[in-house]
Design a protein around this motif. Structure first.
Motif: not given
Length: 196
Positions: A96-120
């Motif tokens: 909705d162009s009039h509403k602000t959606n909450i996107a995944p943030n820095f912390k989400d990205g950091f934790i995602l790759n910190l715990l991503n077995p594929k990366a290691y």
């Protein structure tokens, strides 16, 4: 040396650019929230990837081989968090162009790759097979790791932009829901594949 760089760049692009949890999450974020709102998530993913690079070079493989249960615990926690991100993307409200959606943030990205077995796993493979040869092995690890991070930054940015290209489709609520659910399912499949 040029040939070694080309091989390293190619291997890194293939390993990190293949559809896995982080690239799929980036594409889904770009499609759902737009490229601009996805940049903090991308930054978090790259910082988390930096930790994975350091972890791989610091002997995470030795730790996992000595304590196999620690690896399984990390994989389960990482898989659960990636599933959480997939749910967050699949269940996001219609744009909705009039509403602000909450996107995944820095912390989400950091934790995602910190715990991503594929990366290691990718970095353990890269450092064991494609480590750049320098007279000082520390320099070899640093240059190899930095090269991998630069390739990852390019590849991940392309995934975010690819998702951004899909954003206009998201003006149709039905199409938007289908695409988000497909990305979420692909993330779940990537987690299951990584754990098997």
């Amino acid at each position: 040396m040029v040939e070694s760089f080309i091989v390293l760049i190619s291997a890194t692009a293939l390993l990190l650019g293949s559809p896995g949890p982080a690239p799929l999450a980036l594409a889904a974020t770009g499609a759902t929230f737009g490229i601009k709102k996805g940049i903090p998530f991308l930054a978090g993913i790259l910082v988390g990837l930096s930790v994975a690079i350091v972890g791989a070079t610091a002997g995470l493989a030795a730790l996992f081989s000595q304590f196999p249960s620690f690896r399984v615990i990390c994989q389960v926690i990482g898989g659960a968090y990636i599933l959480y991100i997939a749910f967050k993307i699949a269940s996001a409200p219609v744009i909705d162009s009039h509403k602000t959606n909450i996107a995944p943030n820095f912390k989400d990205g950091f934790i995602l790759n910190l715990l991503n077995p594929k990366a290691y796993a990718a970095f353990l493979a890269i450092f064991s097979q494609f480590l750049l040869s320098f007279s000082d092995s520390t320099i070899g690890y640093i240059v190899t790791g930095f090269t991998c991070l630069m390739v990852a930054a390019l590849v991940d940015t392309l995934w975010l932009m690819f998702g951004g290209l899909l954003r206009p489709i998201f003006s149709n609520p039905k199409q938007a829901r289908i695409i988000r659910v497909v990305f979420a399912i692909l993330m779940v499949i990537a987690v299951v594949y990584a754990l098997v």
